[in-house]
Write a protein that holds these residues in place. Sequence first.
Motif, PDB file in Angstrom:
ATOM      1  N   ARG A  20       6.043  -6.095   7.589  1.00 39.15           N
ATOM      2  CA  ARG A  20       6.228  -6.902   6.370  1.00 39.15           C
ATOM      3  C   ARG A  20       7.737  -6.995   6.201  1.00 39.15           C
ATOM      4  N   PRO A  21       8.364  -8.080   6.688  1.00 43.03           N
ATOM      5  CA  PRO A  21       9.825  -8.114   6.777  1.00 43.03           C
ATOM      6  C   PRO A  21      10.525  -8.101   5.421  1.00 43.03           C
ATOM      7  N   MET A  22      11.590  -7.331   5.345  1.00 46.65           N
ATOM      8  CA  MET A  22      12.516  -7.292   4.198  1.00 46.65           C
ATOM      9  C   MET A  22      11.908  -6.815   2.889  1.00 46.65           C
ATOM     10  N   VAL A  23      10.725  -6.191   2.947  1.00 46.78           N
ATOM     11  CA  VAL A  23      10.145  -5.771   1.664  1.00 46.78           C
ATOM     12  C   VAL A  23      10.792  -4.492   1.142  1.00 46.78           C
ATOM     13  N   ASP A  24      11.394  -3.710   2.060  1.00 48.20           N
ATOM     14  CA  ASP A  24      12.027  -2.472   1.600  1.00 48.20           C
ATOM     15  C   ASP A  24      13.467  -2.706   1.146  1.00 48.20           C
ATOM     16  N   ARG A  25      13.948  -3.942   1.274  1.00 41.25           N
ATOM     17  CA  ARG A  25      15.294  -4.245   0.788  1.00 41.25           C
ATOM     18  C   ARG A  25      15.206  -4.873  -0.588  1.00 41.25           C
ATOM     19  N   PRO A  26      16.182  -4.570  -1.449  1.00 40.98           N
ATOM     20  CA  PRO A  26      16.126  -5.202  -2.774  1.00 40.98           C
ATOM     21  C   PRO A  26      16.361  -6.704  -2.645  1.00 40.98           C
ATOM     22  N   GLY A  27      16.078  -7.430  -3.682  1.00 42.37           N
ATOM     23  CA  GLY A  27      16.345  -8.871  -3.665  1.00 42.37           C
ATOM     24  C   GLY A  27      15.103  -9.668  -3.335  1.00 42.37           C
ATOM     25  N   LEU A  28      15.254 -10.957  -3.400  1.00 39.63           N
ATOM     26  CA  LEU A  28      14.094 -11.833  -3.279  1.00 39.63           C
ATOM     27  C   LEU A  28      14.161 -12.747  -2.063  1.00 39.63           C
ATOM     28  N   ASP A  52       1.100 -10.440   2.353  1.00 41.87           N
ATOM     29  CA  ASP A  52       1.624  -9.237   1.685  1.00 41.87           C
ATOM     30  C   ASP A  52       3.098  -9.413   1.334  1.00 41.87           C
ATOM     31  N   THR A  53       3.867  -9.964   2.276  1.00 45.59           N
ATOM     32  CA  THR A  53       5.303 -10.146   2.042  1.00 45.59           C
ATOM     33  C   THR A  53       5.525 -11.069   0.843  1.00 45.59           C
ATOM     34  N   LEU A  54       4.823 -12.196   0.835  1.00 43.80           N
ATOM     35  CA  LEU A  54       4.997 -13.145  -0.274  1.00 43.80           C
ATOM     36  C   LEU A  54       4.559 -12.509  -1.597  1.00 43.80           C
ATOM     37  N   ALA A  55       3.487 -11.735  -1.555  1.00 48.82           N
ATOM     38  CA  ALA A  55       2.981 -11.122  -2.786  1.00 48.82           C
ATOM     39  C   ALA A  55       3.988 -10.114  -3.347  1.00 48.82           C
ATOM     40  N   ILE A  56       4.580  -9.324  -2.468  1.00 45.59           N
ATOM     41  CA  ILE A  56       5.562  -8.324  -2.927  1.00 45.59           C
ATOM     42  C   ILE A  56       6.749  -9.027  -3.583  1.00 45.59           C
ATOM     43  N   LYS A  57       7.211 -10.117  -2.948  1.00 51.84           N
ATOM     44  CA  LYS A  57       8.371 -10.837  -3.495  1.00 51.84           C
ATOM     45  C   LYS A  57       8.015 -11.535  -4.814  1.00 51.84           C
ATOM     46  N   CYS A  58       6.809 -12.056  -4.907  1.00 57.67           N
ATOM     47  CA  CYS A  58       6.404 -12.713  -6.161  1.00 57.67           C
ATOM     48  C   CYS A  58       6.348 -11.701  -7.296  1.00 57.67           C
ATOM     49  N   ARG A  95       7.985  -8.941  -7.542  1.00 62.22           N
ATOM     50  CA  ARG A  95       9.360  -8.593  -7.886  1.00 62.22           C
ATOM     51  C   ARG A  95      10.013  -9.693  -8.737  1.00 62.22           C
ATOM     52  N   ALA A  96       9.765 -10.948  -8.376  1.00 59.51           N
ATOM     53  CA  ALA A  96      10.376 -12.071  -9.118  1.00 59.51           C
ATOM     54  C   ALA A  96       9.870 -12.096 -10.558  1.00 59.51           C
ATOM     55  N   LEU A  97       8.573 -11.827 -10.740  1.00 56.93           N
ATOM     56  CA  LEU A  97       8.022 -11.823 -12.099  1.00 56.93           C
ATOM     57  C   LEU A  97       8.635 -10.681 -12.908  1.00 56.93           C
ATOM     58  N   GLN A  98       8.767  -9.516 -12.251  1.00 53.92           N
ATOM     59  CA  GLN A  98       9.328  -8.363 -12.964  1.00 53.92           C
ATOM     60  C   GLN A  98      10.797  -8.622 -13.327  1.00 53.92           C
ATOM     61  N   GLN A  99      11.539  -9.166 -12.360  1.00 54.44           N
ATOM     62  CA  GLN A  99      12.973  -9.402 -12.560  1.00 54.44           C
ATOM     63  C   GLN A  99      13.232 -10.425 -13.672  1.00 54.44           C
ATOM     64  N   THR A 100      12.431 -11.458 -13.737  1.00 61.11           N
ATOM     65  CA  THR A 100      12.651 -12.518 -14.735  1.00 61.11           C
ATOM     66  C   THR A 100      11.921 -12.228 -16.048  1.00 61.11           C
ATOM     67  N   GLU A 101      11.055 -11.196 -16.012  1.00 64.45           N
ATOM     68  CA  GLU A 101      10.217 -10.851 -17.168  1.00 64.45           C
ATOM     69  C   GLU A 101       9.350 -12.036 -17.605  1.00 64.45           C
ATOM     70  N   LEU A 102       8.939 -12.833 -16.629  1.00 62.42           N
ATOM     71  CA  LEU A 102       8.057 -13.964 -16.927  1.00 62.42           C
ATOM     72  C   LEU A 102       6.621 -13.574 -16.595  1.00 62.42           C
ATOM     73  N   SER A 103       5.682 -14.289 -17.172  1.00 61.76           N
ATOM     74  CA  SER A 103       4.290 -13.908 -16.928  1.00 61.76           C
ATOM     75  C   SER A 103       3.471 -15.073 -16.373  1.00 61.76           C
ATOM     76  N   THR A 104       4.164 -16.063 -15.818  1.00 60.26           N
ATOM     77  CA  THR A 104       3.457 -17.180 -15.193  1.00 60.26           C
ATOM     78  C   THR A 104       4.017 -17.411 -13.801  1.00 60.26           C
ATOM     79  N   LEU A 105       3.106 -17.456 -12.831  1.00 57.82           N
ATOM     80  CA  LEU A 105       3.495 -17.748 -11.451  1.00 57.82           C
ATOM     81  C   LEU A 105       2.814 -19.043 -11.038  1.00 57.82           C
ATOM     82  N   VAL A 106       3.593 -19.924 -10.431  1.00 56.82           N
ATOM     83  CA  VAL A 106       3.046 -21.194  -9.959  1.00 56.82           C
ATOM     84  C   VAL A 106       3.270 -21.250  -8.457  1.00 56.82           C
ATOM     85  N   MET A 107       2.228 -21.551  -7.687  1.00 57.85           N
ATOM     86  CA  MET A 107       2.454 -21.697  -6.248  1.00 57.85           C
ATOM     87  C   MET A 107       2.204 -23.135  -5.835  1.00 57.85           C
TER      88      MET A 107
END
Length: 355
Positions: free
Chosen positions: A205-213, A256-262, A264-276
């Motif tokens: 699962r590439p880059m999931v252990d690194r911080p950032g998006l 899995d990779t996309l889910a982990i990043k999503c 993280r993005a929701l947590q970082q922005t404190e938003l509660s809506t994800l659109v794909m």
Amino acid sequence: MRVLGIETSCDETGVAIYDTDVDGLGNGAILAEALYSQVAVHAEYGGVVPELASRDHIRKLVPLMREVFGKAGLAYGHVDGIAYTAGPGLIGALMVGAATGRALGMAWDIPTLGVHHMEGHLLAPMLEENAPKPPFVALLVSGGHTQLVHVRALGDYELLGESLDDAAGEAFDKVAKMMDLDYPGGPLVANLALQGDATRFKFPRPMVDRPGLDMSFSGLKTATLYAIQDIQKQQGSLNQQDKADIAVAFQQAVVDTLAIKCRRALQQTELSTLVMAGGVSANLKLREKLATETAKLRAKVYYPRPEYCTDNGAMIAYAGAQRLAAGQSDDLTLKVKPRWPLNELLAVNELPEVV
Ligand code: KG4
Ligand code: ZN
């Protein structure tokens, strides 16, 4: 306002008419649409051949437009504006839609507007009955882009992270090619994965252990290639079960990779809506996974119907209509932009006043 949308950025010719007020109550709807896929033209080459794409758009665009006006019950030309995809995409293919849209705009004496293809994808979920409302995090996953975007308002976009190499869809297509599947390979890999044994291979699962998006899919693609080559060394070629086992492991690693990043993005922005949105958002495993992950965060996920995940004219008509209705339109130059960062767009509420 009725807007004709034209999509010719890659290998689908898409046309649609969107009406911003279909019932006199301010509710918008697609009046008619048509789509022609060039997949058969490109399949024998294993990918899109740009020159063939342009030529096919030229052949198909006008007949599709006539079809759409007919289906909408409108006389040819009875719209108030034209929106065409101006980028990003293949330059020759973009030129077909842009030149046609601009020429018709002049002939019919109505405004035209070059639309950003990824804004079209991003807004496609707005065409559904249960439409998301900004602010939200958007995961744009297509053949050319994998991006996480903070959408504050229509046109107000902040790029949170993106793939540093291959896009997710491109990785699906390349893995499909490694296994001699047709183009585009995403849906074929997804289909094969249904029969796969998920325990046989485990890919990174590439880059999931690194911080950032930011994301990267080329390492995963290489790991998949090595697994394929190992099987080839041992037994000459892959049988159907080998392909299915590879497909399920590869798909799971992308999901899995996309889910982990999503998350993280929701947590970082404190938003509660994800659109794909975008072609890969048609992937059922990805939809399933993002539904469970967002539920854990008490967030909601939205996506377009499968036909609006991949390229289509409706999303361009919709995105263009929002901007044309706000007074934005082309200047006198004819521009297409093969490369066009999403955050260069003007927010709709920041558009200069119409005089
Ligand atoms: O958005 P799109 O139609 O075109 C671009 O703007 O690139 O996306 C096409 C991409 C292709 O790479 C295709 O393989 C992928 O979306 N795709 C899928 C699925 N359906 C389409 N990938 C995985 N699973 C799917 N079900
Ligand atoms: Zn697209």
